[in-house]
Design a protein around this motif. Sequence first.
Motif, PDB file in Angstrom:
ATOM      1  N   PRO A 101       3.214 -21.547   7.948  1.00 47.87           N
ATOM      2  CA  PRO A 101       2.805 -20.488   8.880  1.00 47.87           C
ATOM      3  C   PRO A 101       3.850 -19.391   9.047  1.00 47.87           C
ATOM      4  CG  PRO A 101       3.425 -22.464  10.086  1.00 47.87           C
ATOM      5  CD  PRO A 101       3.471 -22.826   8.638  1.00 47.87           C
ATOM      6  N   VAL A 102       5.123 -19.693   8.765  1.00 51.58           N
ATOM      7  CA  VAL A 102       6.209 -18.717   8.892  1.00 51.58           C
ATOM      8  C   VAL A 102       6.977 -18.691   7.576  1.00 51.58           C
ATOM      9  CG1 VAL A 102       8.268 -18.034  10.179  1.00 51.58           C
ATOM     10  CG2 VAL A 102       6.404 -19.206  11.355  1.00 51.58           C
ATOM     11  N   VAL A 103       7.207 -17.503   7.022  1.00 46.67           N
ATOM     12  CA  VAL A 103       7.938 -17.359   5.768  1.00 46.67           C
ATOM     13  C   VAL A 103       8.975 -16.249   5.918  1.00 46.67           C
ATOM     14  CG1 VAL A 103       6.038 -18.172   4.324  1.00 46.67           C
ATOM     15  CG2 VAL A 103       6.250 -15.734   4.803  1.00 46.67           C
ATOM     16  N   VAL A 104      10.004 -16.331   5.081  1.00 49.95           N
ATOM     17  CA  VAL A 104      11.054 -15.318   5.002  1.00 49.95           C
ATOM     18  C   VAL A 104      11.076 -14.805   3.570  1.00 49.95           C
ATOM     19  CG1 VAL A 104      13.507 -14.825   5.299  1.00 49.95           C
ATOM     20  CG2 VAL A 104      12.386 -16.488   6.788  1.00 49.95           C
ATOM     21  N   MET A 105      11.078 -13.480   3.407  1.00 47.23           N
ATOM     22  CA  MET A 105      10.997 -12.872   2.079  1.00 47.23           C
ATOM     23  C   MET A 105      12.196 -11.957   1.862  1.00 47.23           C
ATOM     24  SD  MET A 105       6.919 -11.942   2.014  1.00 47.23           S
ATOM     25  CE  MET A 105       7.120 -10.690   3.271  1.00 47.23           C
ATOM     26  N   ASP A 106      12.682 -11.956   0.629  1.00 49.08           N
ATOM     27  CA  ASP A 106      13.813 -11.082   0.315  1.00 49.08           C
ATOM     28  C   ASP A 106      13.934 -10.972  -1.196  1.00 49.08           C
ATOM     29  OD1 ASP A 106      15.922  -9.403   0.637  1.00 49.08           O
ATOM     30  OD2 ASP A 106      17.112 -10.741   1.891  1.00 49.08           O
ATOM     31  N   LEU A 107      14.818 -10.064  -1.628  1.00 52.25           N
ATOM     32  CA  LEU A 107      15.053  -9.794  -3.047  1.00 52.25           C
ATOM     33  C   LEU A 107      16.478 -10.159  -3.406  1.00 52.25           C
ATOM     34  CD1 LEU A 107      14.060  -8.344  -5.759  1.00 52.25           C
ATOM     35  CD2 LEU A 107      15.319  -6.377  -4.890  1.00 52.25           C
ATOM     36  N   HIS A 108      16.631 -10.897  -4.512  1.00 48.00           N
ATOM     37  CA  HIS A 108      17.957 -11.201  -5.051  1.00 48.00           C
ATOM     38  C   HIS A 108      18.262 -10.145  -6.107  1.00 48.00           C
ATOM     39  CE1 HIS A 108      21.516 -13.184  -6.198  1.00 48.00           C
ATOM     40  NE2 HIS A 108      21.049 -13.826  -7.239  1.00 48.00           N
ATOM     41  N   GLY A 149      14.510  -5.895 -12.145  1.00 47.53           N
ATOM     42  CA  GLY A 149      14.528  -5.631 -10.712  1.00 47.53           C
ATOM     43  C   GLY A 149      14.881  -6.797  -9.843  1.00 47.53           C
ATOM     44  N   GLY A 150      15.475  -7.865 -10.387  1.00 47.28           N
ATOM     45  CA  GLY A 150      15.854  -9.016  -9.574  1.00 47.28           C
ATOM     46  C   GLY A 150      14.691  -9.954  -9.313  1.00 47.28           C
ATOM     47  N   TRP A 151      14.903 -10.902  -8.401  1.00 45.92           N
ATOM     48  CA  TRP A 151      13.851 -11.871  -8.045  1.00 45.92           C
ATOM     49  C   TRP A 151      13.316 -11.545  -6.660  1.00 45.92           C
ATOM     50  CZ3 TRP A 151      17.867 -16.317  -8.082  1.00 45.92           C
ATOM     51  CH2 TRP A 151      18.500 -16.394  -9.315  1.00 45.92           C
ATOM     52  N   SER A 152      12.011 -11.565  -6.540  1.00 45.14           N
ATOM     53  CA  SER A 152      11.360 -11.520  -5.228  1.00 45.14           C
ATOM     54  C   SER A 152      10.952 -12.942  -4.881  1.00 45.14           C
ATOM     55  CB  SER A 152      10.137 -10.604  -5.254  1.00 45.14           C
ATOM     56  OG  SER A 152      10.510  -9.277  -5.539  1.00 45.14           O
ATOM     57  N   VAL A 153      11.463 -13.463  -3.788  1.00 43.42           N
ATOM     58  CA  VAL A 153      11.206 -14.853  -3.429  1.00 43.42           C
ATOM     59  C   VAL A 153      10.641 -14.928  -2.025  1.00 43.42           C
ATOM     60  CG1 VAL A 153      13.000 -15.775  -4.952  1.00 43.42           C
ATOM     61  CG2 VAL A 153      13.551 -15.211  -2.595  1.00 43.42           C
ATOM     62  N   ILE A 154       9.842 -15.964  -1.787  1.00 47.80           N
ATOM     63  CA  ILE A 154       9.296 -16.278  -0.474  1.00 47.80           C
ATOM     64  C   ILE A 154       9.716 -17.697  -0.140  1.00 47.80           C
ATOM     65  CG2 ILE A 154       7.215 -16.515   0.920  1.00 47.80           C
ATOM     66  CD1 ILE A 154       5.831 -14.530  -0.830  1.00 47.80           C
ATOM     67  N   LEU A 155      10.379 -17.872   1.008  1.00 48.48           N
ATOM     68  CA  LEU A 155      10.878 -19.168   1.428  1.00 48.48           C
ATOM     69  C   LEU A 155      10.314 -19.511   2.803  1.00 48.48           C
ATOM     70  CD1 LEU A 155      13.551 -17.348   0.261  1.00 48.48           C
ATOM     71  CD2 LEU A 155      14.529 -19.628   0.233  1.00 48.48           C
ATOM     72  N   CYS A 156      10.301 -20.798   3.095  1.00 47.72           N
ATOM     73  CA  CYS A 156       9.987 -21.249   4.441  1.00 47.72           C
ATOM     74  C   CYS A 156      11.287 -21.306   5.240  1.00 47.72           C
ATOM     75  CB  CYS A 156       9.293 -22.612   4.409  1.00 47.72           C
ATOM     76  SG  CYS A 156      10.402 -24.001   4.056  1.00 47.72           S
ATOM     77  N   GLN A 189      18.016 -15.511   8.034  1.00 49.76           N
ATOM     78  CA  GLN A 189      18.933 -15.277   6.923  1.00 49.76           C
ATOM     79  C   GLN A 189      18.894 -16.408   5.893  1.00 49.76           C
ATOM     80  OE1 GLN A 189      20.641 -12.292   6.717  1.00 49.76           O
ATOM     81  NE2 GLN A 189      19.320 -11.882   8.464  1.00 49.76           N
ATOM     82  N   VAL A 190      17.838 -17.216   5.921  1.00 53.61           N
ATOM     83  CA  VAL A 190      17.770 -18.340   4.995  1.00 53.61           C
ATOM     84  C   VAL A 190      17.690 -17.857   3.553  1.00 53.61           C
ATOM     85  CG1 VAL A 190      15.246 -18.503   5.172  1.00 53.61           C
ATOM     86  CG2 VAL A 190      16.560 -20.513   4.535  1.00 53.61           C
ATOM     87  N   ALA A 191      17.057 -16.705   3.321  1.00 53.58           N
ATOM     88  CA  ALA A 191      16.984 -16.172   1.961  1.00 53.58           C
ATOM     89  C   ALA A 191      18.359 -15.715   1.482  1.00 53.58           C
ATOM     90  CB  ALA A 191      15.980 -15.026   1.903  1.00 53.58           C
ATOM     91  N   GLU A 192      19.112 -15.018   2.351  1.00 58.88           N
ATOM     92  CA  GLU A 192      20.455 -14.587   1.966  1.00 58.88           C
ATOM     93  C   GLU A 192      21.359 -15.776   1.681  1.00 58.88           C
ATOM     94  OE1 GLU A 192      21.436 -11.694   1.293  1.00 58.88           O
ATOM     95  OE2 GLU A 192      19.820 -10.430   2.057  1.00 58.88           O
TER      96      GLU A 192
END
Length: 730
Positions: free
Chosen positions: A106-113, A271-278, A419-422
């Motif tokens: 239900p909750v996700v964090v998204m970011d680019l590496h 362009g790096g990785w686009s990731v979606i994490l919980c 900041q879980v993606a970072e």
Amino acid sequence: MMGLIDNISTYHRICPQCNMVYRYQEWKDGVHNFDNHIFLTLELCVFLRENVTNHVSVSRVVDSLEGLRGEKFPSRDVIFQAYCHFEALTDAEYTYSCVNCGFHPPVVVMDLHRKGVFKMTVSDLKVPPDDFNGEHDVESFWNSVHLSMISRGFFQSSADNPFTVNPSYECWAPWIGSETRRSDTVLNTEFKKVRTCPSSTEAQLSSVTEDHLIDELAKQKVILPVVRKLCKACNIDTKGSRLDLITRLKENMKSRQTYDKVFQSIWGASGGWSVILCPHGIVYSIKFNIRAESPRDFADLLLSWKHLPNVCVYDFARGLAAHMNLRVPHSPPFQPYEGRLSEPTQENVRAARNGKLHVSLPWLHERVYCGEENAHPVTGSSEHYVLYDRFHEKNATDPKDILRRIQLVPELKGWLNSQVAEQFFAKMRKSNYFFNNMAPSTHAFLMRSVIHRHNTSTNTALLQRQLNSGRRLELLSTITLSSLGQAVIAQQSDASKKTEHNCGGPGNKAVAQKLLPGPWNEQSGLDVEGLPQQNFGIDCGIFMVMNDMPYLRRWWCKVLLENLGIEGHGRRFAHFTSEGKKMGEGCLPPIFRVTRKRRQSTLLPDTILQNILVSVVLEDGCTAILRLALTCQKFEQIVSQEAFQKEAHFRWLDSVVNWKRHSGSHIQEYRKPYTISRCSRLQCSQLYKDCGAGYQGNGQRGVLLGFYSSDDHPGYCSWDCYTDDGGWEE
């Protein structure tokens, strides 16, 4: 790994009917055949896998083995290709899901590496045909990537290999778990980034990315000839200082060609990785971008999901919401309020700025029933929001974006680690030195495998921590997954515990297990024959007649009067008292007048009380905030406000730093509030005061512990947690 064995013979078989050649490939013998010339023991293959997972390249492992054994090994590239061949033949289920959040978080964090790139020439990519809509068969694409790894054992060079997979707009799919994605058809519409005349809306969405790119160019220690060469490649005047050249590049960034050249100069071609994490750090989706990042990349992933998350955290939330709602205008994904937490009125914006607006999302803790088709299976809600992460929430220029802050949601405040993606990228960045030099297909293949093992180890640590904290004696082998992919404890198959019993509802489950451990059947009014039923909700199914309500109200009143005590008078109407017996006989009405206690109001105004509490915090330090919060409800309400904590922090900063001696850029960078973060180490997970880079202290007036130009342990509460989690290897 004991050494080398030379001069071996290899046998094979040929089918007498079709002349198919069968190679020797017997796993039970403990060896892996790469090309009938190079054989690796399974122990070496697993050893290479563990080293790659722990950020050690294959070439460094071979160098260590050569120094240990004193023998010359085959070419590093050949051993690396053999290892990839082994991984491709290994059976692995890339489920990419969390045991806590299930298949549909239900909750996700998204970011680019941005630092994870592979070398390629973007200009060589062919524009797809006009009828191409960006749909890709994910299973077909990744099977072709596996086939390209396996076929390396049959061809001497990649140039002769017809199964080699090269990036293209028509064949380059992301990876999403089979239970998470909508179907085997996923989206990758990067070909639409090629358009040279974007709409006004898309130009607005990409402006932040361009500004960020210029900031990165200014931050890097790039010498003047390099910047001048970049300007020359973009047909820009090369005269002037380094700052003048960067300013001209910024003015010409609206051209996509100039943008791509600057991007390639800073971060490489891809362009790096686009990731979606919980929130637990499990990767659900990964997309290896061909071109520079935009909200389109994350929109492709989310639109390929079976169920859109209720809360998405992204560093450019407004752009993502606008892009997705424009792509699906007939049914905008992010609603209500275009993904904001509240209606963007001036009153709500002002209340949020003053810390007085709180938007509760109770379905994050307990599932609700809304009856809509697009309701999330875990929460039951059809609302979808896009919020800023804590690090980028203050970069928003639109005043209405304050309604996209995590701190406005009590269920997320202090719990969600945005900041879980970072922190995940900080771990994976240790492997960039060899991953960034791989071919595109090899880069994507191995990175998906490494992230799969990261997910597996994180899930195992989560389960062990939860079992230990709950003092459960079950082993991990007893854990199974529910239909939604969430971990549950399987029932024991003992014959003595096969007897089934009935319990009266979810509130009685714990009591039932204490009375008689074992499986229980939960029954409701829907299971009772002859009762009028209402089967269109999530309630017990018993139909209440309005004529029964007076009796129910009287019964509720009796229960309250019997069990709730009156201050200073005890349980006056309990069944064992004389009043209670008379009330039960109907001789005494259940009425009792309590004498009103008059008290004189001696409360101070909130502003004066807040100033006093700030002074207390400055005298004793930040630990005083906790003691004040435990004193009374009024103190807790004041010290919990973000405005109070900011005022105390800035008054402490002003007491230890003379800002008049520093430049404006220094003040803007280091005169900033702290954040409350959760330690990334799974064995710790404690909340701590995260000041980042800058001035460090305990909040006590005039006491400065030191100044640090960089954060030595980002995402961790202490240096010990950082080193124990492997941070010293970076």
